[in-house]
Scaffold this active site. Structure first.
Site, PDB file in Angstrom:
ATOM      1  N   HIS A 195      18.474  -3.341  -5.784  1.00 12.39           N
ATOM      2  CA  HIS A 195      19.043  -4.365  -6.747  1.00 12.39           C
ATOM      3  C   HIS A 195      20.212  -2.961  -7.527  1.00 12.39           C
ATOM      4  CE1 HIS A 195      16.046  -7.202  -5.847  1.00 12.39           C
ATOM      5  NE2 HIS A 195      16.561  -7.717  -5.596  1.00 12.39           N
ATOM      6  N   ARG A 302      20.810 -14.597 -13.318  1.00 18.04           N
ATOM      7  CA  ARG A 302      19.139 -13.857 -12.949  1.00 18.04           C
ATOM      8  C   ARG A 302      18.989 -13.861 -14.066  1.00 18.04           C
ATOM      9  NH1 ARG A 302      23.138 -10.652  -8.915  1.00 18.04           N
ATOM     10  NH2 ARG A 302      22.415 -10.314  -6.626  1.00 18.04           N
ATOM     11  N   ARG A 338      19.234 -19.084 -12.652  1.00 23.26           N
ATOM     12  CA  ARG A 338      18.120 -19.156 -11.596  1.00 23.26           C
ATOM     13  C   ARG A 338      16.747 -18.901 -11.947  1.00 23.26           C
ATOM     14  NH1 ARG A 338      18.259 -13.865  -7.042  1.00 23.26           N
ATOM     15  NH2 ARG A 338      17.968 -13.207  -9.134  1.00 23.26           N
ATOM     16  N   GLU A 437      17.309 -17.343   1.440  1.00 25.57           N
ATOM     17  CA  GLU A 437      16.786 -16.202   1.517  1.00 25.57           C
ATOM     18  C   GLU A 437      15.507 -15.814   2.669  1.00 25.57           C
ATOM     19  OE1 GLU A 437      16.974 -14.157  -3.101  1.00 25.57           O
ATOM     20  OE2 GLU A 437      16.082 -15.969  -2.785  1.00 25.57           O
ATOM     21  N   ASP A 461      18.745 -10.831  -0.026  1.00 26.31           N
ATOM     22  CA  ASP A 461      17.498 -10.598   0.921  1.00 26.31           C
ATOM     23  C   ASP A 461      17.692 -11.285   2.444  1.00 26.31           C
ATOM     24  OD1 ASP A 461      15.430  -9.886  -1.243  1.00 26.31           O
ATOM     25  OD2 ASP A 461      15.846 -11.058  -2.826  1.00 26.31           O
ATOM     26  N   ARG A 471      15.491  -3.612   1.530  1.00 24.39           N
ATOM     27  CA  ARG A 471      16.767  -3.208   1.317  1.00 24.39           C
ATOM     28  C   ARG A 471      16.370  -2.229   0.194  1.00 24.39           C
ATOM     29  NH1 ARG A 471      17.381  -8.090  -3.124  1.00 24.39           N
ATOM     30  NH2 ARG A 471      18.683  -7.313  -3.770  1.00 24.39           N
ATOM     31  N   CYS A 508      25.544 -16.266  -2.606  1.00 25.49           N
ATOM     32  CA  CYS A 508      26.276 -15.338  -4.734  1.00 25.49           C
ATOM     33  C   CYS A 508      25.295 -14.111  -3.989  1.00 25.49           C
ATOM     34  CB  CYS A 508      25.176 -16.245  -5.327  1.00 25.49           C
ATOM     35  SG  CYS A 508      23.166 -16.265  -4.613  1.00 25.49           S
TER      36      CYS A 508
HETATM   37  C1  PEP Z   1      20.295 -12.674  -2.984  1.00 26.23           C
HETATM   38  O1  PEP Z   1      19.184 -11.363  -2.679  1.00 26.23           O
HETATM   39  O2  PEP Z   1      21.417 -12.059  -1.842  1.00 26.23           O
HETATM   40  C2  PEP Z   1      20.486 -12.405  -4.320  1.00 26.23           C
HETATM   41  C3  PEP Z   1      21.608 -13.280  -4.950  1.00 26.23           C
HETATM   42  O3  PEP Z   1      19.230 -12.450  -5.472  1.00 26.23           O
HETATM   43  P1  PEP Z   1      18.722 -10.980  -5.504  1.00 26.23           P
HETATM   44  O4  PEP Z   1      19.759  -9.444  -5.276  1.00 26.23           O
HETATM   45  O5  PEP Z   1      18.775 -10.813  -6.679  1.00 26.23           O
HETATM   46  O6  PEP Z   1      17.329 -10.762  -5.443  1.00 26.23           O
HETATM   47 MG    MG Z   2      17.441 -12.299  -3.671  1.00 29.30          MG
END
Ligand code: PEP
Ligand code: MG
Length: 579
Positions: A195, A302, A338, A437, A461, A471, A508
């Protein structure tokens, strides 16, 4: 040290070039950062130490008076002992010699003393003796806290622009300073799709990770040239190197600018097919970073990041105002909110989720919303009200089964009814989508598509779950490979199944922000991608350079690749094609 040795190769996380003085940050509460100081700055560190000791002594006096007044003189005596500990010339000499001999900061010197006191404490026998020894270390902790607090306050109030160096790339590192002051972030460890990395890209801050031993090689204030395009960091470049680097940065900026001036054009291929290019929004400030009419809307808001920017859960009315600002700014374009996606490493300071052994597989995303339904209801009420007269869409994160969707839908229906009964205006239609995801969704997609209006693939994800690679875990960051045949196969399956069902599909996750990969997604049949604002012009340009038929051919080759190298060869070819 040779010139060559001063260029370190790491992993490119966020593109861009920047050069400036380095600041070593303490971004983890439990760690005290050590940095080297120049010979001429040693005296300044000793002086900082002396000032911090004096502040700590004053603090002991204050505490002694307070306790004496509120309890008794006897209870307050401990602070007199603490003062004597800090006035012990032997201890002071030890700290000073660490600073002088190792040429490190005062914090590191005090930390070394605390560690020595703690080590000797382990060898002592008897509880009361040990408690006494613990007391000896305590006043030095006050000195350490003072040093850290003063240093941070001084730094925050200055206006210097810096390259931030941290031991690990964390969300704290990326948000350490306001964006204008953060030239780049470099870190010893970190994942490309964590993140924190997503934030760095969204903020347009060049970033390189995977630089073991970095911090030990830095002197505070040393100039550093960061190449976030190629993943290199140059320590103490010569003035000639700096000039050459600045020239490269200028020509890069000119290229970016030429893309930006074409950003109003749609992403339409040479054979007339369009890819929607939408924006991922992390913060209200980002609303000012792009022109709404150069995009096809917001593909991912987000909302958890909006929640992070405040000290407690926003009320329904506060959320209403936040969302209203967003939809009004987008003037009729789609806005995909979201629902709250906290958990894992996205924590709210005022809503602590339990410590979990496996947070990525734990209580996060829609799982929290469906258990704490009132949180979801308040968010839905605010969103539906704010969407009145606009093109609002809702997106559910971390969906794993049909039941997740049907339960969320029944809650949404209840909220709509309640709002209507209470006489609130609300958006007339609200398409409901789900994120893809969790791999289980890939195998139940035709059934799941009966319950939603659109899907958006969260590759950040999805890749972690497909490949079983956390990740956020720097130890396995090298294994996190979006250009994997299994990822390509999964993506093509989603695009194809959605087309068959007549449901729009989007990506996304950050994979889509690479123009070459966006072209392959276009070829697979995705209707749109959603990326951080600064990636929109490059993707539009790439799509305009190619025919959909050619993009499709390359996409199918990537899906048929035998291994990661095979996928990468196709991506490299695609990159050349759109260069
Ligand atoms: C993802 O998982 O690709 C996503 C867009 O959500 P986040 O990165 O906020 O978990
Ligand atoms: Mg995600």
């Amino acid at each position: 040290m040779s010139q060559r040795a001063r260029i370190i190769h790491g992993t490119a996380v966020s593109p861009g070039l920047a050069v400036g003085p380095v600041h070593v940050a303490r971004t983890q509460a439990q760690r005290v950062t050590t940095w080297s100081v120049r010979e001429e700055d040693v005296a300044r560190e000793v002086e900082r130490l002396g000032q911090a000791i004096q502040t700590a002594i004053d603090e002991m006096v204050r505490r002694q008076r307070l306790v004496a007044a509120q309890a008794s003189e006897k209870d307050a005596e401990i602070f007199a002992v603490h003062r004597m500990v800090l006035q012990d010339p032997g201890a002071l000499k030890q700290v000073e010699s660490v600073i002088r001999d190792q040429r490190v900061n005062a914090e590191a010197g005090v930390q070394a003393l605390i560690q020595r006191l703690q080590a000797s404490l382990g060898k002592l026998e008897g509880d009361s003796v040990r408690a006494y020894a613990a007391d000896i270390a305590d006043p030095w902790r006050v000195v350490l806290d003072t040093l850290l607090a003063v240093e941070r306050a001084e730094f925050l109030s200055s206006e210097s622009r810096i390259v931030l160096a941290a031991s690990e790339l964390t969300p704290e590192a990326v948000t350490y300073l306001e964006r204008g002051r953060l030239l780049a972030v470099i870190a010893e460890t970190g994942g490309r799709f964590s993140h924190a990395a997503v934030l760095a890209r969204a903020f347009g801050i060049p970033c390189v990770v995977g630089l073991p031993g970095l911090i030990g090689r830095l002197e505070r204030g040393m100039p550093i040239a960061v190449d976030g395009d190629h993943g290199t960091v140059q320590l103490a470049p010569s003035p000639a190197d700096v000039r050459a680097f600045e020239l490269r940065a200028e020509s890069r900026a000119a290229r970016q600018e030429s893309l930006r001036v074409q950003a109003n054009l749609p992403a339409e291929s040479t054979d007339g097919r369009r890819l929607g290019v939408l924006v991922n929004l992390e913060s209200l400030r980002d609303l000012d970073m792009f022109r709404a009419d150069h995009t096809d809307g917001l593909g991912l808001v987000r909302t958890e990041f909006l929640y992070m920017e405040r000290p407690q859960f926003p009320s329904e009315d506060e959320q209403f105002r936040l969302y209203r600002r967003v939809v009004e700014r987008m003037t009729g374009l789609p806005v995909t909110l979201r629902t709250l996606d906290i958990g894992g490493d996205k924590q709210l300071s005022y809503f602590k989720t339990p410590r979990e052994t496996n947070p990525a597989l734990g209580w996060r995303g829609i799982r929290i919303s469906l258990e704490w339904q009132d949180l979801l209801r308040v968010q839905l009420r605010a969103a539906l009200r704010a969407g009145t007269g606009h093109d609002l869409r809702l997106l559910l994160p971390m969906v794993a089964s049909v039941e997740d969707v049907t339960l969320a839908k029944s809650i949404l229906e209840g909220v709509r009814q309640a709002l209507a009964e209470q006489g609130y205006d609300q958006v007339s239609e609200v398409p409901l989508g789900m994120m893809i995801e969790v791999p289980s969704v890939l195998f139940t997609l035709p059934e799941m598509l009966k319950h939603v209006d659109f899907v958006s693939v969260g590759t950040n994800d999805l890749v972690q779950y497909l490949l079983a690679v956390d990740r956020d875990n720097p130890w396995v960051a090298k294994l996190y490979e979006p250009q994997h045949p299994a990822v390509m196969t999964a993506l093509e399956l989603v695009a194809r199944t959605c087309r068959q069902a007549g449901k729009p599909s989007s990506v996304c996750g950050d994979l889509a922000s690479d123009p070459a990969l966006a072209v392959l997604l276009f070829g697979m049949g995705f209707d749109s991608v959603s990326v951080a604002p600064n990636f929109v012009p490059g993707i539009k340009y790439a799509v305009r350079k190619i025919a959909h038929a050619e993009a499709r051919e390359m996409a199918l080759e990537a899906v048929a690749a035998q291994d990661c190298a095979g996928v990468k060869r196709v991506v490299a070819r695609c990159r050349e094609r759109i260069a």
